[in-house]
Design an enzyme around this catalytic site. Structure first.
Site, short mmCIF file in Angstrom:
data_model
loop_
_atom_site.label_atom_id
_atom_site.label_comp_id
_atom_site.label_asym_id
_atom_site.label_seq_id
_atom_site.Cartn_x
_atom_site.Cartn_y
_atom_site.Cartn_z
N LYS A 111 37.96 33.46 44.14
CA LYS A 111 38.74 32.48 43.46
C LYS A 111 38.78 31.07 43.87
O LYS A 111 38.69 30.14 43.16
CB LYS A 111 40.05 33.17 42.99
CG LYS A 111 40.29 34.22 42.25
CD LYS A 111 40.65 33.80 40.72
CE LYS A 111 40.43 35.01 39.93
NZ LYS A 111 41.28 35.98 40.19
N LYS A 195 29.81 43.50 36.58
CA LYS A 195 31.39 43.95 36.14
C LYS A 195 31.45 43.42 34.80
O LYS A 195 31.51 42.04 34.74
CB LYS A 195 32.24 43.67 37.16
CG LYS A 195 33.71 44.30 37.03
CD LYS A 195 34.52 43.71 38.07
CE LYS A 195 35.83 43.28 37.24
NZ LYS A 195 37.01 42.57 38.13
N LYS A 198 37.22 39.46 32.10
CA LYS A 198 37.46 38.14 31.47
C LYS A 198 36.99 37.02 31.94
O LYS A 198 36.27 36.26 31.14
CB LYS A 198 38.91 38.32 31.33
CG LYS A 198 39.82 39.58 30.54
CD LYS A 198 41.20 39.57 30.65
CE LYS A 198 41.53 40.64 31.61
NZ LYS A 198 42.89 41.26 31.47
P1 TYM Z 1 43.16 43.48 36.00
O1 TYM Z 1 44.16 42.84 34.86
O2 TYM Z 1 41.95 42.58 36.44
O3 TYM Z 1 42.55 44.71 35.41
C1 TYM Z 1 43.35 45.68 34.84
C2 TYM Z 1 42.63 47.26 35.23
O4 TYM Z 1 41.45 47.24 34.63
C3 TYM Z 1 40.34 47.63 35.76
N1 TYM Z 1 39.40 47.01 35.20
C4 TYM Z 1 37.95 47.62 35.62
N2 TYM Z 1 37.69 49.11 35.64
C5 TYM Z 1 36.39 49.03 35.69
N3 TYM Z 1 35.65 48.38 35.29
C6 TYM Z 1 35.82 47.02 35.27
N4 TYM Z 1 34.79 46.30 34.81
C7 TYM Z 1 36.87 46.64 35.02
N5 TYM Z 1 37.68 45.53 34.82
C8 TYM Z 1 39.13 45.58 34.92
C9 TYM Z 1 41.02 47.01 37.09
O5 TYM Z 1 40.53 47.97 38.19
C10 TYM Z 1 42.51 47.42 36.68
O6 TYM Z 1 42.97 48.61 37.28
N6 TYM Z 1 45.56 43.03 40.32
C11 TYM Z 1 45.63 43.81 38.89
C12 TYM Z 1 46.71 43.68 38.15
C13 TYM Z 1 48.12 44.32 38.95
C14 TYM Z 1 48.13 45.78 39.47
C15 TYM Z 1 49.35 45.84 40.30
C16 TYM Z 1 47.25 46.76 39.40
C17 TYM Z 1 49.03 43.53 39.36
N7 TYM Z 1 49.87 44.45 40.22
C18 TYM Z 1 49.81 46.87 40.66
C19 TYM Z 1 48.04 48.14 39.77
C20 TYM Z 1 49.22 47.98 40.59
C21 TYM Z 1 44.51 43.24 38.17
O7 TYM Z 1 44.20 42.06 38.13
O8 TYM Z 1 43.99 43.94 37.22
#
Ligand code: TYM
Length: 330
Positions: A111, A195, A198
């Site tokens: 980032k 991957k 977004k």
């Molecule tokens: P975020 O919003 O980027 O993604 C949400 C969830 O989707 C999964 N994910 C994927 N899994 C497989 N293949 C992909 N291409 C893919 N893209 C996204 C992510 O692994 C995630 O499970 N930091 C986290 C949000 C968060 C969180 C938390 C999660 C904040 N606090 C506490 C668990 C517990 C995030 O940015 O996810």
């Protein structure tokens, strides 16, 4: 009873990565565990969204959660910013989180490279906020995709550190948990990147209309075609097969796999089938998203009830934390 918790940042609509990497597990887990699923709107502030953006995105994810099958009767579904207890725990955890270890987190480095003019402290302490989300309910299992492994390691480290410092076992060490397989899965992008994400701009969204899905899949990057019998698939082709494995039947997968192996595979045929299978898998969700998105009163009442339940659980943990640290509890 073991506690399950997970969250998603509201920076757009849910895509296939979110769905297969996380939400399909949420839906199943809510049948057997005490579950908390939230919308991580504080986390989305690292990229400075507008107020309208924040409000609309949280509403969007809530309607998409419900459309995917999250049930407010079975799970506690809430918006992170409705639970201020999380910030207090974030502050305590930050006192024992060190610059060196935070700077070494891969997603921070990435980032920082992508947005060099906005390397803010929130970005640096992203893993502490995530740990606070998890530890505030003393969660045991966290269903996330493979990309969250390092954040989960940090959460475990902060839990252990707190427990050691205060000689307590207040926090369980939260484990990554995926019904899709050990360590979670990674849904690839269709642009040849590793991957779907977004910020990568390579997503198929659950709300995409069939015509849009067809167009996106047909544009997926491929190569000149199989060159030798039974050869290993290059990454761009493996990506298509990974998606096929997730959305199609085993017979369909095997059919195209055989065609790859005997060098008769035509990518156009594979893409057509893949597009139709994605449409089939997402059709019912797409319809339900529209229904929920139009029902603001329902969304509000679900968020309000979720916030109350989440705050009750969070307050109970915080009371213990304060006592442990030495603050007077009235
Ligand atoms: P975020 O919003 O980027 O993604 C949400 C969830 O989707 C999964 N994910 C994927 N899994 C497989 N293949 C992909 N291409 C893919 N893209 C996204 C992510 O692994 C995630 O499970 N930091 C986290 C949000 C968060 C969180 C938390 C999660 C904040 N606090 C506490 C668990 C517990 C995030 O940015 O996810």
């Amino acid at each position: 009873m073991e506690i399950v918790l997970s969250g998603i940042r509201p920076t757009g609509n849910l895509h296939l990565g979110n769905y297969y990497g996380a939400v399909t597990s949420f839906v199943k887990l809510q049948e057997a565990y005490k579950c908390f699923f939230f919308i991580a709107d504080w986390h989305s502030l690292t990229t400075h969204p507008t107020p309208e953006n924040i409000q609309n995105s949280a509403r969007t994810i809530l309607s998409e959660y419900l459309a995917c099958g999250l049930d407010p009767e079975k799970s506690t579904i809430y918006v992170q910013s409705d639970v201020p207890e999380v910030i207090e725990l974030y502050l305590y955890l930050n006192m024992n989180a060190y610059l060196g270890e935070l700077e070494r987190v891969t997603s921070f480095k990435e980032k920082a490279r992508k947005q060099p003019d906005n390397v803010n402290a929130g970005l640096l302490t992203y893993p502490t906020l995530m740990a606070a989300d998890i530890l505030i309910h003393r969660s045991h299992k966290v269903p996330v995709g493979k990309d969250q492994e390092q954040n989960m390691e940090m959460a475990r480290k902060f839990a252990r550190r707190f427990n050691m410092m205060y000689n307590t076992d207040l926090f369980p060490e939260p484990q990554n948990f995926s019904l899709a397989g050990q360590g979670g899965i990674k849904i690839p992008g269709l642009d040849g990147s590793g991957k779907m994400g977004k910020s990568e701009g390579n997503c198929i969204y659950l709300c995409d209309e069939p015509s849009v899905i067809r167009k996106k899949v047909m544009k997926a990057v491929t190569d000149a075609g199989p060159q030798a019998m039974n050869s290993e698939k290059p990454e761009v082709i493996q990506n298509l097969f990974t998606l096929l494995d997730v959305v199609s039947t085993k017979d369909t997968y095997d059919y195209f796999n055989e065609k790859w192996n005997d060098c008769t595979l035509r990518y156009g045929d594979l893409k057509k089938q893949l597009a139709e299978d994605i449409i089939k898998a997402t059709d019912p969700i797409r319809e339900r998203i529209k229904e929920y998105a139009g029902n603001t009163d329902l969304l509000q009442s679900i968020a309000k009830a979720g916030a109350e339940k989440a705050r009750e659980s969070a307050a109970a943990t915080l009371k213990e934390v304060r006592k442990t640290i030495g603050f007077k509890v009235y």
